[in-house]
Write a protein that holds these residues in place. Structure first.
Motif, short mmCIF file in Angstrom:
data_model
loop_
_atom_site.label_atom_id
_atom_site.label_comp_id
_atom_site.label_asym_id
_atom_site.label_seq_id
_atom_site.Cartn_x
_atom_site.Cartn_y
_atom_site.Cartn_z
N MET A 97 29.62 72.17 13.75
CA MET A 97 28.88 71.85 13.62
C MET A 97 28.29 71.49 11.92
SD MET A 97 26.19 74.83 14.13
CE MET A 97 26.45 76.39 13.24
N ARG A 98 29.22 70.78 12.20
CA ARG A 98 28.92 69.62 10.56
C ARG A 98 28.64 68.14 10.76
NH1 ARG A 98 35.20 71.10 8.85
NH2 ARG A 98 35.29 71.26 11.29
N HIS A 99 28.14 68.02 9.73
CA HIS A 99 27.31 66.68 9.84
C HIS A 99 28.01 65.77 9.62
CE1 HIS A 99 24.45 69.66 10.69
NE2 HIS A 99 24.66 70.10 9.88
N HIS A 100 26.66 64.39 9.20
CA HIS A 100 26.99 63.02 9.40
C HIS A 100 26.93 61.67 9.20
CE1 HIS A 100 23.49 66.01 9.94
NE2 HIS A 100 23.19 66.17 9.28
N GLN A 137 21.02 45.13 18.93
CA GLN A 137 19.96 45.89 18.92
C GLN A 137 20.34 47.21 17.89
OE1 GLN A 137 18.34 47.30 22.69
NE2 GLN A 137 19.84 46.05 24.10
N PRO A 138 19.50 47.62 17.59
CA PRO A 138 19.69 48.75 16.72
C PRO A 138 20.72 50.28 16.88
CG PRO A 138 17.49 48.35 16.78
CD PRO A 138 18.23 47.65 17.34
N LEU A 139 21.50 50.14 16.55
CA LEU A 139 23.24 51.76 16.24
C LEU A 139 22.61 53.09 16.03
CD1 LEU A 139 26.16 49.58 16.82
CD2 LEU A 139 24.90 50.24 18.77
N HIS A 140 22.44 53.49 17.01
CA HIS A 140 22.21 55.17 15.40
C HIS A 140 22.87 56.06 16.23
CE1 HIS A 140 17.89 54.68 15.02
NE2 HIS A 140 18.22 54.01 15.30
N PHE A 141 23.38 56.64 15.19
CA PHE A 141 24.86 57.45 15.70
C PHE A 141 25.07 59.46 14.88
CE2 PHE A 141 25.66 55.52 11.13
CZ PHE A 141 26.21 56.68 10.41
N ASN A 142 25.73 59.70 15.33
CA ASN A 142 25.36 60.67 14.24
C ASN A 142 26.86 61.76 15.03
OD1 ASN A 142 25.07 64.24 14.81
ND2 ASN A 142 24.41 63.45 13.44
N ILE A 143 27.50 62.07 14.05
CA ILE A 143 29.00 63.56 14.08
C ILE A 143 28.79 64.72 14.02
CG2 ILE A 143 30.94 63.11 13.09
CD1 ILE A 143 30.78 60.71 11.88
N SER A 144 29.78 65.53 15.10
CA SER A 144 29.87 67.09 14.89
C SER A 144 30.85 66.72 15.03
CB SER A 144 29.06 67.62 16.03
OG SER A 144 29.21 68.99 16.05
N HIS A 145 31.81 67.83 14.89
CA HIS A 145 33.38 68.55 14.00
C HIS A 145 33.38 70.39 14.54
CE1 HIS A 145 33.96 65.79 10.60
NE2 HIS A 145 32.71 65.30 11.00
N THR A 146 34.16 70.60 14.84
CA THR A 146 34.86 71.93 15.12
C THR A 146 36.01 71.51 14.76
OG1 THR A 146 35.91 71.86 17.36
CG2 THR A 146 33.37 72.52 17.18
#
Length: 342
Positions: A1-4, A161-170
């Motif tokens: 649960m690391r970030h962005h 259209q505007p893209l939004h994103f997010n990343i998560s890790h284990t």
């Protein structure tokens, strides 16, 4: 649960090079697209004006995101990617600062994960511009809380259209979520993850009293641990969608309600202060099991406030792909690999 990550793109259209052949296979409900002769696929010199397109891959484009209520998630498994020439190819997509960050990792696996997470992000973003933008052309700028966003130049129409994103890790999985016109947060956790402290002790430290009471009513320790992880991933997805992270939106200032006929609900905690005015209930959630080994939570903004039957929010449309960038994409939604919980 690391970030962005925020993204500035400067890129012009140019002719695409001929496509390598690809194959399509259907196996037990899984649709696989695989690039033929991918092992020797070179990364050409970065040239101003070069678009991503078939220069990088002949894999088909993903279906378009139809509405702000739809989320596409692309994930990869680092342990399955062992070909060094392939890893070198991914590293060439990174910016100098990203390579420097990866090189700062002393552990080999941490360095590999850093390279793969950036490569996954860049290739995923490129997909949703129709490969008009080279994965290497993305630049990133973080907000004051460390959340990255896509910043499209005013004169760039590469993304309609505007893209939004997010990343998560284990340690065993890296995922990238994409949405349009809606802020997004995702979080993944291994189901077997154990904690060094008692679950209720952790809950009292980080969660609200109502969430602690919910967990305390679960007598089976393993079931209690799993419910704790579900709540944690949902909370993590929410604060990441807000763009504020844990420090900007402490978990104790809002409650997640899982056991409800209305779906997953969120509310401000009774101890929330006026400084927590950024918290709102205008969000949609989905929670699923991935590969029977992970929990994945998705949170997206519901700016429309449109309601479905019986005044309950319409569900999030979730599609999930497993990918080996440039090599193979497998749609796993609708299979045993993705089991919706709520």
């Amino acid at each position: 649960m690391r970030h962005h990550h925020r993204v500035l793109l400067r890129c012009r259209a140019m002719p695409l090079l001929p496509s390598p052949p690809r194959t399509l296979r259907v196996e037990g409900g899984l649709v696989r697209h695989r690039l033929v002769r991918c092992r020797g696929l070179p990364i050409p010199p970065k040239t101003p004006g070069v678009s991503g397109g078939r220069l990088f891959s002949s894999l088909p484009l993903p279906p378009p995101l139809q509405s702000p209520r739809e989320v596409h998630v692309w994930y990869l498994c680092p342990d399955e990617l062992k070909n060094q020439s392939q890893l070198n190819m991914y590293e060439e997509l990174l910016s100098p600062s990203e390579r420097e960050y990866a090189d700062s990792m002393k552990a080999t696996m941490l360095r590999k994960d850093a390279v793969l997470s950036r490569a996954l992000l860049r290739t995923t973003l490129s997909r949703y511009t129709g490969y008009k933008i080279d994965p290497r052309s993305f630049e990133f700028k973080k907000n004051k809380f460390g959340k990255p966003e896509v910043l499209w130049p005013q004169d760039d129409n590469s993304a309609e259209q505007p893209l939004h994103f997010n990343i998560s890790h284990t340690t065993s999985l890296i995922a990238c979520g994409i949405a349009i016109n809606a802020r997004i947060g995702i979080d993944i956790e291994e189901k077997k993850r154990n904690t060094t402290k008692n679950i209720l002790s952790l809950a009292r430290r980080y969660f609200t009293p109502s969430e602690v009471n919910y967990l305390a009513e679960i007598s089976d320790s393993d079931a209690q641990r799993k419910e704790f992880l579900k709540l944690w991933t949902l909370k993590e997805a929410y604060v990441k969608a807000l763009g504020m992270g844990f420090s900007g939106a402490p978990f104790s200032t809002f409650s997640i309600m899982l056991d409800t006929s209305m779906g997953i609900r969120i509310s401000k905690a009774s101890n929330a202060s006026r400084s927590d005015c950024h918290l709102s209930e205008n969000w949609l959630f989905t929670l699923a099991e991935l590969n029977s080994s992970h929990y994945i939570s998705v949170c997206i903004e519901d700016s429309s406030r449109s309601q479905g039957p019986e005044d309950s929010p319409a569900p999030v449309g979730l599609k999930v792909w497993k990918t080996v960038p440039f090599v193979e994409d497998t749609l796993v939604s609708g299979t045993e690999a993705v089991k919706l919980i709520a």
